[in-house]
Design a protein around this motif. Structure first.
Motif, PDB file in Angstrom:
ATOM      1  N   THR A 184       0.836  -1.204   0.000  1.00  0.00           N
ATOM      2  CA  THR A 184       0.000   0.000   0.000  1.00  0.00           C
ATOM      3  C   THR A 184       0.867   1.249   0.000  1.00  0.00           C
ATOM      4  N   GLU A 185       1.932   1.218   0.790  1.00  0.00           N
ATOM      5  CA  GLU A 185       2.868   2.345   0.797  1.00  0.00           C
ATOM      6  C   GLU A 185       3.505   2.531  -0.574  1.00  0.00           C
ATOM      7  N   PHE A 186       3.941   1.429  -1.181  1.00  0.00           N
ATOM      8  CA  PHE A 186       4.555   1.511  -2.510  1.00  0.00           C
ATOM      9  C   PHE A 186       3.572   2.097  -3.524  1.00  0.00           C
ATOM     10  N   ASN A 187       2.339   1.629  -3.453  1.00  0.00           N
ATOM     11  CA  ASN A 187       1.324   2.088  -4.400  1.00  0.00           C
ATOM     12  C   ASN A 187       1.001   3.567  -4.191  1.00  0.00           C
ATOM     13  N   ASP A 188       0.899   3.983  -2.931  1.00  0.00           N
ATOM     14  CA  ASP A 188       0.592   5.386  -2.638  1.00  0.00           C
ATOM     15  C   ASP A 188       1.670   6.323  -3.170  1.00  0.00           C
ATOM     16  N   HIS A 189       2.901   5.848  -3.151  1.00  0.00           N
ATOM     17  CA  HIS A 189       4.020   6.665  -3.626  1.00  0.00           C
ATOM     18  C   HIS A 189       4.371   6.383  -5.088  1.00  0.00           C
ATOM     19  N   GLU A 190       3.531   5.599  -5.763  1.00  0.00           N
ATOM     20  CA  GLU A 190       3.710   5.277  -7.181  1.00  0.00           C
ATOM     21  C   GLU A 190       5.020   4.545  -7.456  1.00  0.00           C
ATOM     22  N   LEU A 191       5.476   3.777  -6.481  1.00  0.00           N
ATOM     23  CA  LEU A 191       6.685   2.981  -6.670  1.00  0.00           C
ATOM     24  C   LEU A 191       6.382   1.649  -7.339  1.00  0.00           C
ATOM     25  N   VAL A 192       5.191   1.135  -7.100  1.00  0.00           N
ATOM     26  CA  VAL A 192       4.800  -0.178  -7.624  1.00  0.00           C
ATOM     27  C   VAL A 192       3.397  -0.081  -8.213  1.00  0.00           C
ATOM     28  N   LYS A 193       3.196  -0.780  -9.315  1.00  0.00           N
ATOM     29  CA  LYS A 193       1.877  -0.832  -9.948  1.00  0.00           C
ATOM     30  C   LYS A 193       1.466  -2.289 -10.154  1.00  0.00           C
ATOM     31  N   THR A 194       0.198  -2.487 -10.467  1.00  0.00           N
ATOM     32  CA  THR A 194      -0.348  -3.836 -10.659  1.00  0.00           C
ATOM     33  C   THR A 194      -0.940  -3.969 -12.053  1.00  0.00           C
ATOM     34  N   ARG A 195      -0.729  -5.131 -12.663  1.00  0.00           N
ATOM     35  CA  ARG A 195      -1.385  -5.428 -13.933  1.00  0.00           C
ATOM     36  C   ARG A 195      -1.697  -6.919 -13.990  1.00  0.00           C
ATOM     37  N   ARG A 196      -2.622  -7.276 -14.859  1.00  0.00           N
ATOM     38  CA  ARG A 196      -3.105  -8.649 -14.934  1.00  0.00           C
ATOM     39  C   ARG A 196      -2.206  -9.489 -15.842  1.00  0.00           C
ATOM     40  N   SER A 198      -1.244 -12.867 -18.098  1.00  0.00           N
ATOM     41  CA  SER A 198      -2.018 -13.576 -19.120  1.00  0.00           C
ATOM     42  C   SER A 198      -2.806 -14.749 -18.548  1.00  0.00           C
ATOM     43  N   ASP A 199      -2.341 -15.297 -17.406  1.00  0.00           N
ATOM     44  CA  ASP A 199      -3.062 -16.415 -16.792  1.00  0.00           C
ATOM     45  C   ASP A 199      -4.095 -15.944 -15.773  1.00  0.00           C
ATOM     46  N   GLY A 200      -4.282 -14.629 -15.671  1.00  0.00           N
ATOM     47  CA  GLY A 200      -5.305 -14.095 -14.779  1.00  0.00           C
ATOM     48  C   GLY A 200      -4.792 -13.624 -13.431  1.00  0.00           C
ATOM     49  N   GLN A 201      -3.532 -13.893 -13.114  1.00  0.00           N
ATOM     50  CA  GLN A 201      -2.980 -13.472 -11.829  1.00  0.00           C
ATOM     51  C   GLN A 201      -2.658 -11.978 -11.837  1.00  0.00           C
ATOM     52  N   ASP A 202      -2.772 -11.368 -10.666  1.00  0.00           N
ATOM     53  CA  ASP A 202      -2.330  -9.987 -10.514  1.00  0.00           C
ATOM     54  C   ASP A 202      -0.823  -9.978 -10.301  1.00  0.00           C
ATOM     55  N   CYS A 203      -0.131  -9.189 -11.104  1.00  0.00           N
ATOM     56  CA  CYS A 203       1.324  -9.113 -11.014  1.00  0.00           C
ATOM     57  C   CYS A 203       1.748  -7.708 -10.609  1.00  0.00           C
ATOM     58  N   LEU A 204       2.808  -7.647  -9.847  1.00  0.00           N
ATOM     59  CA  LEU A 204       3.346  -6.374  -9.369  1.00  0.00           C
ATOM     60  C   LEU A 204       4.583  -6.022 -10.175  1.00  0.00           C
ATOM     61  N   TYR A 205       4.681  -4.762 -10.565  1.00  0.00           N
ATOM     62  CA  TYR A 205       5.863  -4.340 -11.302  1.00  0.00           C
ATOM     63  C   TYR A 205       6.238  -2.915 -10.908  1.00  0.00           C
ATOM     64  N   ILE A 206       7.502  -2.590 -11.111  1.00  0.00           N
ATOM     65  CA  ILE A 206       8.025  -1.261 -10.793  1.00  0.00           C
ATOM     66  C   ILE A 206       8.125  -0.473 -12.096  1.00  0.00           C
ATOM     67  N   PRO A 207       7.467   0.671 -12.203  1.00  0.00           N
ATOM     68  CA  PRO A 207       7.419   1.419 -13.471  1.00  0.00           C
ATOM     69  C   PRO A 207       8.696   2.204 -13.760  1.00  0.00           C
ATOM     70  N   LEU A 208       9.813   1.499 -13.778  1.00  0.00           N
ATOM     71  CA  LEU A 208      11.104   2.106 -14.095  1.00  0.00           C
ATOM     72  C   LEU A 208      11.828   1.232 -15.109  1.00  0.00           C
ATOM     73  N   THR A 209      12.690   1.837 -15.888  1.00  0.00           N
ATOM     74  CA  THR A 209      13.498   1.061 -16.820  1.00  0.00           C
ATOM     75  C   THR A 209      14.495   0.214 -16.037  1.00  0.00           C
ATOM     76  N   ALA A 210      15.040  -0.791 -16.699  1.00  0.00           N
ATOM     77  CA  ALA A 210      16.013  -1.663 -16.038  1.00  0.00           C
ATOM     78  C   ALA A 210      17.224  -0.864 -15.558  1.00  0.00           C
ATOM     79  N   GLU A 211      17.648   0.094 -16.367  1.00  0.00           N
ATOM     80  CA  GLU A 211      18.808   0.908 -15.989  1.00  0.00           C
ATOM     81  C   GLU A 211      18.506   1.745 -14.748  1.00  0.00           C
TER      82      GLU A 211
END
Length: 222
Positions: A184-196, A198-211
């Motif tokens: 919740t803290e990560f989400n509030d600070h826009e550090l982590v986002k969620t997307r679905r 392909s198998d239907g699971q919710d996945c967490l990812y960080i919206p930054l480039t690898a670098e």
């Protein structure tokens, strides 16, 4: 200052405690109240600072605010970021839930948005600024997610169940409530986002480039 009292000029904590213990301070004469904003902040998490506040607390009154409003129990939260024994034995906290209901973006207007800058180095520094204000445990959870993302660049993100299992194995979160608190803290600070996935699971990812993500891990690891 009551009549007959001399100005106190020393900057020594020991001198201050001796002064407060002295006979010149009568019990009903006056009391000292210190207001501490964001007492859960990173600058007050070291044991020396906490011990000083604990020593002062036996002589004065402390009014403090907690930045992480998602916490519903002050003692539980302070036990995470402070010395657990000290919280329960050397303080006598009273908890009042008085949120302003203002969005995080209002409080953090001085913090540049992570996604508002295309510069990799600046994006990493902005994210590090937010992460360093969180608990060491939260930073470790974020690192688990970041390292997974770097090692699985073709995936949509890290499934929640995988993150929870890893955090349990590394003793970072003993239950889903604790993990959700960090997320919740990560989400509030826009550090982590969620997307679905392909198998239907919710996945967490960080919206930054690898670098930027690699630079961020270096920033918080220093």
């Amino acid at each position: 200052m009551p009549k007959g009292h001399q100005p106190f000029n020393s900057k020594s904590v020991d001198d201050l405690l001796e002064f407060l213990d002295g006979p010149q301070v009568e019990e009903n004469d006056c009391f000292i109240c210190i207001i501490v904003h964001n007492i859960d902040g990173p600058g007050l998490r070291d044991s020396e600072t906490q011990q000083i506040l604990a020593r002062l607390a036996s002589h004065i009154r402390i009014v403090a605010s907690v930045d992480h409003c998602e916490c519903t129990s002050l003692l539980f939260y302070m036990s995470l970021v402070w010395n657990k024994k000290m919280v329960h034995t050397q303080f006598n906290w009273g908890w009042y839930h008085v949120p302003t209901f203002a969005a995080y973006k209002v409080e953090g207007t001085h913090i540049p948005l992570i996604l508002a800058n295309d510069n990799t180095t600046q994006s990493a520094k902005n994210a590090a600024l937010v992460l360093l204000s969180l608990t060491p445990n939260a930073q470790s959870v974020f690192r688990v997610l970041a390292e997974y993302q770097l090692s699985h660049p073709d995936e949509e993100g890290m499934p929640f169940d995988n993150l929870y299992t890893t955090c349990r194995e590394w003793f970072l979160a003993s239950n889903q409530v604790t993990l959700n608190f960090h997320l919740t803290e990560f989400n509030d600070h826009e550090l982590v986002k969620t997307r679905r996935h392909s198998d239907g699971q919710d996945c967490l990812y960080i919206p930054l480039t690898a670098e930027a993500l690699r630079k961020l891990l270096l920033e918080i690891g220093q």
